[in-house]
Structure formats: C-alpha cells, structure tokens
Write a protein that holds these residues in place. Structure first.
Motif, mmCIF file in Angstrom:
data_model
loop_
_atom_site.group_PDB
_atom_site.id
_atom_site.type_symbol
_atom_site.label_atom_id
_atom_site.label_comp_id
_atom_site.label_asym_id
_atom_site.label_seq_id
_atom_site.Cartn_x
_atom_site.Cartn_y
_atom_site.Cartn_z
ATOM 1 N N ALA A 35 0.834 -1.202 0.000
ATOM 2 C CA ALA A 35 0.000 0.000 0.000
ATOM 3 C C ALA A 35 0.869 1.253 0.000
ATOM 4 O O ALA A 35 0.556 2.232 -0.682
ATOM 5 N N MET A 36 1.979 1.240 0.757
ATOM 6 C CA MET A 36 2.890 2.388 0.754
ATOM 7 C C MET A 36 3.514 2.575 -0.624
ATOM 8 O O MET A 36 3.605 3.700 -1.117
ATOM 9 N N LEU A 37 3.971 1.491 -1.239
ATOM 10 C CA LEU A 37 4.586 1.587 -2.569
ATOM 11 C C LEU A 37 3.592 2.114 -3.599
ATOM 12 O O LEU A 37 3.969 2.857 -4.496
ATOM 13 N N GLY A 38 2.337 1.746 -3.455
ATOM 14 C CA GLY A 38 1.321 2.213 -4.378
ATOM 15 C C GLY A 38 0.735 3.558 -4.001
ATOM 16 O O GLY A 38 -0.151 4.055 -4.683
ATOM 17 N N ALA A 39 1.208 4.154 -2.901
ATOM 18 C CA ALA A 39 0.708 5.435 -2.394
ATOM 19 C C ALA A 39 -0.804 5.370 -2.172
ATOM 20 O O ALA A 39 -1.557 6.206 -2.633
ATOM 21 N N LYS A 40 -1.212 4.339 -1.431
ATOM 22 C CA LYS A 40 -2.624 4.131 -1.129
ATOM 23 C C LYS A 40 -2.937 4.594 0.288
ATOM 24 O O LYS A 40 -2.063 4.713 1.135
ATOM 25 N N GLY A 100 -7.780 3.469 -1.820
ATOM 26 C CA GLY A 100 -7.854 4.804 -2.398
ATOM 27 C C GLY A 100 -6.486 5.438 -2.563
ATOM 28 O O GLY A 100 -5.580 5.204 -1.765
ATOM 29 N N ASN A 101 -6.342 6.237 -3.599
ATOM 30 C CA ASN A 101 -5.071 6.919 -3.865
ATOM 31 C C ASN A 101 -4.910 8.132 -2.955
ATOM 32 O O ASN A 101 -5.871 8.858 -2.708
ATOM 33 N N ILE A 102 -3.689 8.354 -2.493
ATOM 34 C CA ILE A 102 -3.385 9.543 -1.702
ATOM 35 C C ILE A 102 -3.245 10.751 -2.619
ATOM 36 O O ILE A 102 -3.676 11.846 -2.284
ATOM 37 N N PHE A 103 -2.673 10.551 -3.802
ATOM 38 C CA PHE A 103 -2.405 11.647 -4.733
ATOM 39 C C PHE A 103 -3.360 11.580 -5.925
ATOM 40 O O PHE A 103 -3.698 10.492 -6.382
ATOM 41 N N PRO A 104 -3.748 12.743 -6.474
ATOM 42 C CA PRO A 104 -4.625 12.741 -7.639
ATOM 43 C C PRO A 104 -3.918 12.315 -8.932
ATOM 44 O O PRO A 104 -4.577 11.925 -9.891
ATOM 45 N N PRO A 143 2.580 9.078 -8.430
ATOM 46 C CA PRO A 143 3.675 9.566 -7.573
ATOM 47 C C PRO A 143 4.934 9.934 -8.346
ATOM 48 O O PRO A 143 5.786 10.634 -7.833
ATOM 49 N N PHE A 144 5.057 9.485 -9.589
ATOM 50 C CA PHE A 144 6.234 9.789 -10.389
ATOM 51 C C PHE A 144 5.991 10.920 -11.379
ATOM 52 O O PHE A 144 6.812 11.187 -12.231
ATOM 53 N N LEU A 162 2.628 10.182 6.484
ATOM 54 C CA LEU A 162 1.216 9.903 6.755
ATOM 55 C C LEU A 162 1.064 8.542 7.423
ATOM 56 O O LEU A 162 0.307 8.398 8.383
ATOM 57 N N TYR A 163 1.777 7.538 6.936
ATOM 58 C CA TYR A 163 1.690 6.213 7.540
ATOM 59 C C TYR A 163 2.255 6.205 8.963
ATOM 60 O O TYR A 163 1.734 5.524 9.834
ATOM 61 N N GLY A 164 3.319 6.947 9.190
ATOM 62 C CA GLY A 164 3.950 6.941 10.509
ATOM 63 C C GLY A 164 3.290 7.845 11.535
ATOM 64 O O GLY A 164 3.183 7.499 12.703
ATOM 65 N N MET A 165 2.839 9.013 11.100
ATOM 66 C CA MET A 165 2.331 10.009 12.046
ATOM 67 C C MET A 165 0.849 10.329 11.884
ATOM 68 O O MET A 165 0.311 11.101 12.649
#
Length: 124
Positions: free
Chosen positions: A9-14, A21-25, A28-29, A113-116
C-alpha cells in the motif's frame, strides 16, 4: 477493503486506512501537481490531511532521501571511476535529484502519513 500488505500500500501510495484509495490525484512519479494530496480518501473518506501544515514534517524524510541519494551517487562514482573529476559528482547529483524529486517528495509524504497520521488499517 484491500488485501494488500502495508508495504504494498505504501509503494502504491494508497490510503493507510483502506489501502485502496489513492493519496495523490496523479501518479507519484508525475511532475504535475507535485504537492497535491486528496483531502479525503476517494474510497473510504478517511481524512488524509489531519491538520493544517501536517506534511511539513515530511521535509525531514525528503531531506534524508536526498542525502541517501548523494551518498549513493558519490560512492558509486568513486567505485566505478578511477580518478573522478568534480563535474562528474556535480552532474550526477544534480541530475539524480531532478529526476527523482517527484518520487522523493511524494514518498516522504506517504511515509509521514503512515507513521504520524494515526490512521489504522480497517481490514475485512
């Protein structure tokens, strides 16, 4: 809900809560909309922006990514080239940072976001 692991999920920015769901619209690249983040998850409606200026802390992670890139590039040049010149170091570091800037910026936000973010995965 998704069956993805937290790492996938982190690698996919979910989203950390639903892992779907995507974090970014945008990707990530992508160089478009570098700082754009969905305010809420498009899938589960989790709040991805918990407080104003939340992602300022991600700058420390982005800085660590840049330092790691510089150290890796300088070490690789020293190992691969017998007598490297200054322009080799500078060119490699500048081009590497320019090419990887979107990924480093965005993944620093994902890790922060995942950590905090205090969002926990709500599995099936």
């Amino acid at each position: 809900m998704s069956n993805k692991s937290g790492f996938q999920a982190m690698l996919g920015a979910k989203c950390p809560q639903c892992r779907t769901g995507n974090i970014f619209p945008v990707s990530p690249f992508s160089f478009r909309k570098l700082s754009a983040i969905h305010h809420t998850c498009p899938h589960c409606q989790a709040n991805l922006n918990p407080e104003p200026d939340f992602y300022y802390g991600a700058m420390y992670i982005s800085y660590a990514f840049s330092v790691a890139l510089v150290i890796t590039a300088l070490t690789a040049i020293n190992v691969l080239v017998e007598e490297p010149e200054l322009w080799m170091y500078l060119t490699t570091v500048v081009i590497g940072n320019l090419l990887l800037f979107p990924a480093m910026l965005r993944y620093s936000k994902v890790l922060y976001l995942y950590g905090m973010g205090k969002l926990k995965y709500k599995g099936d």
